[in-house]
Design a protein around this motif. Structure first.
Motif, PDB file in Angstrom:
ATOM      1  N   ALA A  47       0.839  -1.202   0.000  1.00  0.00           N
ATOM      2  CA  ALA A  47       0.000   0.000   0.000  1.00  0.00           C
ATOM      3  C   ALA A  47       0.875   1.253   0.000  1.00  0.00           C
ATOM      4  O   ALA A  47       0.575   2.235  -0.691  1.00  0.00           O
ATOM      5  N   GLU A  48       1.963   1.217   0.777  1.00  0.00           N
ATOM      6  CA  GLU A  48       2.903   2.343   0.752  1.00  0.00           C
ATOM      7  C   GLU A  48       3.576   2.461  -0.608  1.00  0.00           C
ATOM      8  O   GLU A  48       3.740   3.565  -1.146  1.00  0.00           O
ATOM      9  N   GLN A  49       3.981   1.328  -1.175  1.00  0.00           N
ATOM     10  CA  GLN A  49       4.660   1.320  -2.485  1.00  0.00           C
ATOM     11  C   GLN A  49       3.808   1.998  -3.542  1.00  0.00           C
ATOM     12  O   GLN A  49       4.312   2.772  -4.376  1.00  0.00           O
ATOM     13  N   TYR A  50       2.495   1.730  -3.528  1.00  0.00           N
ATOM     14  CA  TYR A  50       1.599   2.305  -4.523  1.00  0.00           C
ATOM     15  C   TYR A  50       1.057   3.674  -4.102  1.00  0.00           C
ATOM     16  O   TYR A  50       0.361   4.329  -4.877  1.00  0.00           O
ATOM     17  N   GLY A  51       1.373   4.093  -2.878  1.00  0.00           N
ATOM     18  CA  GLY A  51       0.908   5.401  -2.412  1.00  0.00           C
ATOM     19  C   GLY A  51      -0.562   5.416  -2.041  1.00  0.00           C
ATOM     20  O   GLY A  51      -1.226   6.461  -2.127  1.00  0.00           O
ATOM     21  N   ILE A  52      -1.103   4.270  -1.613  1.00  0.00           N
ATOM     22  CA  ILE A  52      -2.519   4.196  -1.235  1.00  0.00           C
ATOM     23  C   ILE A  52      -2.674   4.733   0.186  1.00  0.00           C
ATOM     24  O   ILE A  52      -2.053   4.221   1.120  1.00  0.00           O
ATOM     25  N   ILE A  72      -6.541   0.763   5.772  1.00  0.00           N
ATOM     26  CA  ILE A  72      -6.088   2.032   5.201  1.00  0.00           C
ATOM     27  C   ILE A  72      -6.963   3.178   5.717  1.00  0.00           C
ATOM     28  O   ILE A  72      -6.465   4.254   6.077  1.00  0.00           O
ATOM     29  N   SER A  73      -8.253   2.955   5.782  1.00  0.00           N
ATOM     30  CA  SER A  73      -9.166   3.986   6.280  1.00  0.00           C
ATOM     31  C   SER A  73      -8.937   4.280   7.754  1.00  0.00           C
ATOM     32  O   SER A  73      -9.098   5.418   8.208  1.00  0.00           O
ATOM     33  N   LEU A  74      -8.531   3.256   8.504  1.00  0.00           N
ATOM     34  CA  LEU A  74      -8.387   3.399   9.961  1.00  0.00           C
ATOM     35  C   LEU A  74      -7.027   3.929  10.380  1.00  0.00           C
ATOM     36  O   LEU A  74      -6.941   4.933  11.118  1.00  0.00           O
ATOM     37  N   VAL A  75      -5.938   3.269   9.938  1.00  0.00           N
ATOM     38  CA  VAL A  75      -4.595   3.645  10.400  1.00  0.00           C
ATOM     39  C   VAL A  75      -3.631   3.980   9.270  1.00  0.00           C
ATOM     40  O   VAL A  75      -2.520   4.439   9.521  1.00  0.00           O
ATOM     41  N   GLY A  76      -4.026   3.744   8.011  1.00  0.00           N
ATOM     42  CA  GLY A  76      -3.158   4.073   6.891  1.00  0.00           C
ATOM     43  C   GLY A  76      -2.271   2.926   6.463  1.00  0.00           C
ATOM     44  O   GLY A  76      -2.451   1.778   6.887  1.00  0.00           O
ATOM     45  N   ASN A  77      -1.285   3.223   5.605  1.00  0.00           N
ATOM     46  CA  ASN A  77      -0.360   2.205   5.128  1.00  0.00           C
ATOM     47  C   ASN A  77       0.821   2.065   6.096  1.00  0.00           C
ATOM     48  O   ASN A  77       0.822   2.650   7.174  1.00  0.00           O
ATOM     49  N   TYR A  78       1.842   1.316   5.694  1.00  0.00           N
ATOM     50  CA  TYR A  78       2.964   1.070   6.601  1.00  0.00           C
ATOM     51  C   TYR A  78       3.646   2.368   7.027  1.00  0.00           C
ATOM     52  O   TYR A  78       3.948   2.563   8.212  1.00  0.00           O
ATOM     53  N   ALA A  79       3.919   3.272   6.085  1.00  0.00           N
ATOM     54  CA  ALA A  79       4.602   4.522   6.409  1.00  0.00           C
ATOM     55  C   ALA A  79       3.799   5.341   7.410  1.00  0.00           C
ATOM     56  O   ALA A  79       4.370   5.957   8.325  1.00  0.00           O
ATOM     57  N   ASP A  80       2.470   5.347   7.268  1.00  0.00           N
ATOM     58  CA  ASP A  80       1.620   6.092   8.200  1.00  0.00           C
ATOM     59  C   ASP A  80       1.757   5.536   9.616  1.00  0.00           C
ATOM     60  O   ASP A  80       1.853   6.294  10.592  1.00  0.00           O
ATOM     61  N   ILE A  81       1.757   4.183   9.735  1.00  0.00           N
ATOM     62  CA  ILE A  81       1.869   3.535  11.052  1.00  0.00           C
ATOM     63  C   ILE A  81       3.234   3.827  11.666  1.00  0.00           C
ATOM     64  O   ILE A  81       3.335   4.174  12.853  1.00  0.00           O
ATOM     65  N   TYR A  82       4.286   3.712  10.864  1.00  0.00           N
ATOM     66  CA  TYR A  82       5.647   3.933  11.372  1.00  0.00           C
ATOM     67  C   TYR A  82       5.838   5.382  11.811  1.00  0.00           C
ATOM     68  O   TYR A  82       6.311   5.657  12.923  1.00  0.00           O
ATOM     69  N   ASP A  83       5.492   6.324  10.942  1.00  0.00           N
ATOM     70  CA  ASP A  83       5.735   7.736  11.244  1.00  0.00           C
ATOM     71  C   ASP A  83       4.949   8.200  12.469  1.00  0.00           C
ATOM     72  O   ASP A  83       5.472   8.963  13.290  1.00  0.00           O
ATOM     73  N   LYS A  84       3.721   7.744  12.597  1.00  0.00           N
ATOM     74  CA  LYS A  84       2.894   8.162  13.734  1.00  0.00           C
ATOM     75  C   LYS A  84       3.443   7.656  15.063  1.00  0.00           C
ATOM     76  O   LYS A  84       3.443   8.365  16.074  1.00  0.00           O
ATOM     77  N   ASN A  85       3.960   6.423  15.064  1.00  0.00           N
ATOM     78  CA  ASN A  85       4.341   5.777  16.327  1.00  0.00           C
ATOM     79  C   ASN A  85       5.802   5.956  16.710  1.00  0.00           C
ATOM     80  O   ASN A  85       6.111   6.137  17.896  1.00  0.00           O
ATOM     81  N   VAL A  86       6.713   5.883  15.733  1.00  0.00           N
ATOM     82  CA  VAL A  86       8.137   5.963  16.079  1.00  0.00           C
ATOM     83  C   VAL A  86       8.926   6.907  15.176  1.00  0.00           C
ATOM     84  O   VAL A  86      10.074   7.223  15.465  1.00  0.00           O
ATOM     85  N   GLY A  87       8.322   7.351  14.076  1.00  0.00           N
ATOM     86  CA  GLY A  87       9.036   8.159  13.104  1.00  0.00           C
ATOM     87  C   GLY A  87       8.865   9.652  13.282  1.00  0.00           C
ATOM     88  O   GLY A  87       8.776  10.168  14.397  1.00  0.00           O
ATOM     89  N   LYS A  88       8.781  10.355  12.168  1.00  0.00           N
ATOM     90  CA  LYS A  88       8.838  11.813  12.172  1.00  0.00           C
ATOM     91  C   LYS A  88       7.663  12.486  12.871  1.00  0.00           C
ATOM     92  O   LYS A  88       7.781  13.653  13.290  1.00  0.00           O
ATOM     93  N   ASP A  89       6.547  11.794  12.991  1.00  0.00           N
ATOM     94  CA  ASP A  89       5.379  12.391  13.645  1.00  0.00           C
ATOM     95  C   ASP A  89       5.248  11.984  15.111  1.00  0.00           C
ATOM     96  O   ASP A  89       4.222  12.254  15.737  1.00  0.00           O
ATOM     97  N   SER A  90       6.292  11.330  15.648  1.00  0.00           N
ATOM     98  CA  SER A  90       6.249  10.841  17.033  1.00  0.00           C
ATOM     99  C   SER A  90       7.251  11.594  17.901  1.00  0.00           C
ATOM    100  O   SER A  90       8.027  12.417  17.415  1.00  0.00           O
ATOM    101  N   ASP A  91       7.244  11.286  19.195  1.00  0.00           N
ATOM    102  CA  ASP A  91       8.219  11.881  20.123  1.00  0.00           C
ATOM    103  C   ASP A  91       9.617  11.315  19.917  1.00  0.00           C
ATOM    104  O   ASP A  91      10.593  11.893  20.397  1.00  0.00           O
TER     105      ASP A  91
END
Length: 390
Positions: free
Chosen positions: A302-307, A348-367
């Motif tokens: 899903a991340e690869q295709y930008g969904i 996808i509607s709930l939490v997004g693709n892999y990049a969305d999950i990563y960034d929110k929890n441990v990546g650029k959008d997290s503490d």
């Protein structure tokens, strides 16, 4: 001459009849009763049958004894997806002593482990709330899986040859790449020479010890060891200032740092070793392994295709057969894995693709703001290339 040949033939015929009349050595004939549950019964094999009375002589020879076969053993992991469905929830192991993996926030589970478990619940059970987070130390992962305490282990469980060859647990796929780093007192600098001669609190129940030992020798740092049986004890000793630093994965140490006053400690981003984190299932549980593997792969595709949640409607009418398979237009592919065909759309509607999950929890959008580095997709300069879903 004909008379002689006839007499010889009669002699051998009478001798053969006499020998065949002699009984062979045998143990007493026994009646075999072998009851096996219908769902486990294998195909009938020559010489014995399951689930009904069988007359079977047992012959004993000086070299070989033909005996009743041993009862078959069946794994506790048989029909594991069905077991999860009957239970009505999936249980995910996580180190809940470390906030960065998973924690309760106003009654709602947050953290990267919680989001992965939420995705599994939606894919398998159709409800993102039907999951349970269970406190399990990484060193106890195999034991917790084997006992049935959890279905899948998430946080802190790294993959190694020792784990693979010991058959203690079965890898179900890469969750993310972490790096082993240092948590130090504020007095210590950022360079290798600043570590020389210092004392480290370190646990011996993970690969952290071996990795740091190699690092210590490579740079001739002469760091002194204060060893402990587990990471919790090492953490306690560090907080009591019995040593100058401790080592573990970056995500774990960042979780510890969040609970400390900023003047007490800091993360030194010296990369001691790559620390890939995998999902693990029970050692014989190939059914659940396949389901988890393809769930994780779908998030990356899903991340690869930008969904994303914002453009999902557009992709729902896409002509690419792989995208259509991913979103469930060919329901048989997901059903063959024991999963619901529409789960990707819902996730996808709930939490997004892999990049969305990563960034929110441990990546650029997290503490924590941890870089993905090797965990990025190949097209973004990383090492991850999702497997086609065809």
């Amino acid at each position: 001459m004909k008379v002689i040949l006839t007499l010889v033939a009669i002699f051998f015929a009478l001798h053969a009849q006499n020998v065949s009349a002699q009984p062979m050595p045998y143990a007493q004939e026994e009646t075999a009763y072998e009851e096996v549950p219908t769902e486990y019964a294998p195909q009938e094999q020559e010489g014995f049958h399951y689930g009904r009375q069988v007359q079977r002589p047992v012959y004993i020879d000086e070299e070989i004894m033909y005996a009743k076969p041993m009862p078959m053993q069946y794994s506790a992991a048989v029909n594991s997806l069905q077991a999860i469905m009957r239970r009505g929830k999936i249980r995910c192991g996580s180190n809940l002593r470390v906030k960065s993996y998973a924690h309760l926030d106003d009654g709602v589970w947050s953290g990267i482990d919680a989001d992965f478990c939420r995705v599994f619940a939606l894919a398998i059970l159709g409800d993102n709330k039907k999951f349970e987070m269970v406190d399990v130390k990484p060193s106890d992962a195999a034991k917790a899986l084997d006992s049935g305490k959890i279905d899948v282990m998430l946080s802190g469980a790294s993959y190694s040859a020792a784990m693979e060859t010991s058959h203690k647990a079965l890898s179900a796929g890469l969750l993310y790449y972490d790096h082993q780093v240092l948590l130090t007192t504020n007095e210590i600098g950022e360079k290798n020479e600043d570590l020389r001669g210092k004392k480290i609190c370190i646990s011996t129940d993970t690969d952290y010890y071996k990795n740091f030992e190699d690092y210590n020798m490579q740079y001739a740092l002469d760091v002194k060891y204060l060893t402990f049986a587990n990471l919790d004890k090492a953490k306690e000793a560090f907080l009591l200032k019995r040593c100058d630093m401790m080592t573990a994965s970056g995500l774990m140490l960042n979780g510890i740092l969040l609970d400390l006053p900023k003047t007490k400690a800091k993360i030194v981003k010296t990369h001691i070793a790559l620390h890939p984190i995998y999902a693990f299932v029970q050692k014989n549980n190939n059914e659940l392994r396949l389901a988890i593997k393809w769930v994780l792969n779908a998030l990356l595709l899903a991340e690869q295709y930008g969904i994303t949640a914002q453009n999902l409607i557009f992709f729902a009418t896409n002509d690419n057969p792989e995208v259509r398979n991913l979103l469930g237009d060919n329901p048989q592919l997901w059903q063959n894995l024991g999963l619901r065909p529409t789960w990707v759309r819902e996730v996808i509607s709930l939490v997004g693709n892999y990049a969305d999950i990563y960034d929110k929890n441990v990546g650029k959008d997290s503490d924590y703001n941890l870089e993905r580095r090797e965990g990025r997709l190949v097209k973004n300069g990383g090492t991850i290339y999702p497997v086609p879903f065809m």
